[in-house]
Enzyme design. Structure first.
Site, PDB file in Angstrom:
ATOM      1  N   SER A  15      -5.486  -1.887   3.577  1.00 24.45           N
ATOM      2  CA  SER A  15      -5.572  -3.232   4.618  1.00 24.45           C
ATOM      3  C   SER A  15      -4.725  -2.942   5.778  1.00 24.45           C
ATOM      4  O   SER A  15      -5.103  -3.329   6.923  1.00 24.45           O
ATOM      5  CB  SER A  15      -4.916  -4.591   3.891  1.00 24.45           C
ATOM      6  OG  SER A  15      -3.312  -4.457   3.690  1.00 24.45           O
ATOM      7  N   ARG A  67       1.988  20.673  -5.810  1.00 20.60           N
ATOM      8  CA  ARG A  67       2.138  19.810  -4.461  1.00 20.60           C
ATOM      9  C   ARG A  67       1.502  20.461  -3.005  1.00 20.60           C
ATOM     10  O   ARG A  67       0.785  20.089  -2.349  1.00 20.60           O
ATOM     11  CB  ARG A  67       3.448  19.206  -4.478  1.00 20.60           C
ATOM     12  CG  ARG A  67       3.672  18.133  -5.380  1.00 20.60           C
ATOM     13  CD  ARG A  67       5.165  17.565  -4.933  1.00 20.60           C
ATOM     14  NE  ARG A  67       5.256  16.745  -6.243  1.00 20.60           N
ATOM     15  CZ  ARG A  67       5.001  15.203  -6.107  1.00 20.60           C
ATOM     16  NH1 ARG A  67       4.455  14.983  -5.008  1.00 20.60           N
ATOM     17  NH2 ARG A  67       5.363  14.480  -7.186  1.00 20.60           N
ATOM     18  N   MET A  92       0.422   7.124  -1.869  1.00 19.43           N
ATOM     19  CA  MET A  92       1.325   7.048  -3.006  1.00 19.43           C
ATOM     20  C   MET A  92       1.872   8.471  -3.365  1.00 19.43           C
ATOM     21  O   MET A  92       2.059   8.615  -4.417  1.00 19.43           O
ATOM     22  CB  MET A  92       1.000   6.137  -4.093  1.00 19.43           C
ATOM     23  CG  MET A  92       0.395   4.751  -3.862  1.00 19.43           C
ATOM     24  SD  MET A  92       1.913   3.819  -2.876  1.00 19.43           S
ATOM     25  CE  MET A  92       2.980   3.451  -4.329  1.00 19.43           C
ATOM     26  N   LEU A  95       4.898  13.724   0.441  1.00 21.62           N
ATOM     27  CA  LEU A  95       4.504  15.142   1.175  1.00 21.62           C
ATOM     28  C   LEU A  95       5.645  16.214   1.377  1.00 21.62           C
ATOM     29  O   LEU A  95       6.817  15.925   1.428  1.00 21.62           O
ATOM     30  CB  LEU A  95       4.152  14.783   2.412  1.00 21.62           C
ATOM     31  CG  LEU A  95       2.993  13.523   2.663  1.00 21.62           C
ATOM     32  CD1 LEU A  95       2.885  13.231   4.213  1.00 21.62           C
ATOM     33  CD2 LEU A  95       1.758  14.247   2.123  1.00 21.62           C
ATOM     34  N   ASN A 109       4.894   6.382   8.643  1.00 22.75           N
ATOM     35  CA  ASN A 109       4.642   5.727   7.502  1.00 22.75           C
ATOM     36  C   ASN A 109       5.010   4.265   7.766  1.00 22.75           C
ATOM     37  O   ASN A 109       5.973   3.930   8.693  1.00 22.75           O
ATOM     38  CB  ASN A 109       5.713   6.170   6.430  1.00 22.75           C
ATOM     39  CG  ASN A 109       5.370   5.342   4.901  1.00 22.75           C
ATOM     40  OD1 ASN A 109       4.287   5.005   4.491  1.00 22.75           O
ATOM     41  ND2 ASN A 109       6.527   5.000   4.505  1.00 22.75           N
ATOM     42  N   HIS A 111       6.755   0.919   5.634  1.00 21.82           N
ATOM     43  CA  HIS A 111       7.344   0.426   4.174  1.00 21.82           C
ATOM     44  C   HIS A 111       7.623  -0.880   4.267  1.00 21.82           C
ATOM     45  O   HIS A 111       8.097  -1.536   5.371  1.00 21.82           O
ATOM     46  CB  HIS A 111       8.584   1.418   4.333  1.00 21.82           C
ATOM     47  CG  HIS A 111       9.621   0.964   2.808  1.00 21.82           C
ATOM     48  ND1 HIS A 111       8.942   1.625   1.528  1.00 21.82           N
ATOM     49  CD2 HIS A 111      10.690   0.275   2.763  1.00 21.82           C
ATOM     50  CE1 HIS A 111       9.628   1.121   0.721  1.00 21.82           C
ATOM     51  NE2 HIS A 111      10.629   0.316   1.212  1.00 21.82           N
TER      52      HIS A 111
HETATM   53  C1  GRF Z   1       1.906  -1.500   2.236  1.00 24.02           C
HETATM   54  O1  GRF Z   1       2.638  -2.567   1.465  1.00 24.02           O
HETATM   55  C2  GRF Z   1       2.713  -0.529   2.672  1.00 24.02           C
HETATM   56  O2  GRF Z   1       3.899  -1.063   3.211  1.00 24.02           O
HETATM   57  C3  GRF Z   1       3.324   0.472   1.608  1.00 24.02           C
HETATM   58  O3  GRF Z   1       1.957   0.254   0.743  1.00 24.02           O
HETATM   59  C4  GRF Z   1       1.123  -0.939   1.095  1.00 24.02           C
HETATM   60  C5  GRF Z   1      -0.154  -0.420   1.374  1.00 24.02           C
HETATM   61  O4  GRF Z   1      -1.004  -1.415   1.468  1.00 24.02           O
HETATM   62  N1  GRF Z   1       3.610   1.647   2.061  1.00 24.02           N
HETATM   63  P1  GRF Z   1      -2.538  -1.432   1.996  1.00 24.02           P
HETATM   64  O5  GRF Z   1      -3.031  -0.348   1.086  1.00 24.02           O
HETATM   65  O6  GRF Z   1      -2.430  -0.891   3.378  1.00 24.02           O
HETATM   66  O7  GRF Z   1      -3.014  -2.754   1.795  1.00 24.02           O
END
Ligand code: GRF
Length: 220
Positions: A15, A67, A92, A95, A109, A111
């Site tokens: 998203s 990795r 997920m 790196l 990133n 968070h």
């Molecule tokens: C989000 O909550 C982001 O903060 C975290 O992973 C989620 C990703 O959501 N790192 P989406 O795949 O962008 O919907």
């Protein structure tokens, strides 16, 4: 001003990728998504990319012996696509320096908490369990730690007494969809500056020029 040449790494729904694509389409973000990369063949992010004609590629991490080898394969794909800035949007995997050294201070990133509080998984539940009154989201440069890199911007979300994990997560992600494209546009405009540590123990910090890097709090 040149558009940012983005590569977006996503493992799930994507998203945030959608929010970036929408901001580009509306002319609010001067960027091009050159490649969407995922380590999960079922990631919905792939559909979102395809829908707007952005190349999407699956590189499965379990196809590599280390990795570093996985990271090297991603670096090659991103370079081939002309990517200059890498956006982690729900990616997920941690790196390694193999990846980070290929894009120094050019990996970002998002968070779902106000770092350095509640790093790692399920930050929204962590915030509820702790009992904090505010949480939010953070866009930061990625370093070798988990959610430890220099913070660029944060957006504050109030926690309500009747919040569940899902009600809170919905308000946080809505804020993410505003914050991430906003920060990328600041980068495109040259407003984001990296400030090296001022003392041997100091941290690398970020200065954002001409705008408030804290969203969601009313200016006094
Ligand atoms: C989000 O909550 C982001 O903060 C975290 O992973 C989620 C990703 O959501 N790192 P989406 O795949 O962008 O919907």
């Amino acid at each position: 001003m040149q558009p940012l040449e983005l590569g977006v790494l996503a493992s799930g729904s994507g998203s945030n990728l959608q929010a970036i694509l929408d901001a580009i389409k509306k002319g609010k973000l001067n960027a091009r998504v050159r490649l969407v990369l995922t380590n999960k063949s079922k990631a919905y992010a792939i559909e979102r990319a395809k829908r707007v004609g952005v190349p999407a590629m699956v590189i499965r991490h379990n196809g590599y012996e280390s990795r570093e080898a996985f990271d090297q394969a991603m670096v090659e794909a991103l370079r081939e696509a002309g990517v200059e800035w890498v956006v982690l949007a729900g990616f997920m995997r941690l790196l390694t320096p193999t990846f980070l050294n290929a894009f120094p201070m050019r990996v970002l990133n998002i968070h779902p908490a106000l770092l350095p509080a509640f790093p790692g998984v399920d930050a929204q539940q962590q915030a509820l369990d702790y009992g904090v009154r505010a949480t939010g989201c953070t866009v930061h440069f990625v370093d070798a730690g988990t959610d430890t890199g220099p913070i660029i911007a944060q957006s504050v979300v109030e926690i309500r007494d009747d919040d569940t994990r899902d009600s809170l997560a919905a308000r946080v992600i809505a804020r993410e969809h505003v914050l991430f494209p906003t920060v990328l546009q600041w980068i495109a405009e040259g407003r984001v500056h990296v400030v090296p540590p001022q003392t041997p123990e100091g941290r690398t910090r970020v200065r954002v020029e001409g705008v408030s890097a804290c969203l969601g709090v009313k200016a006094r």
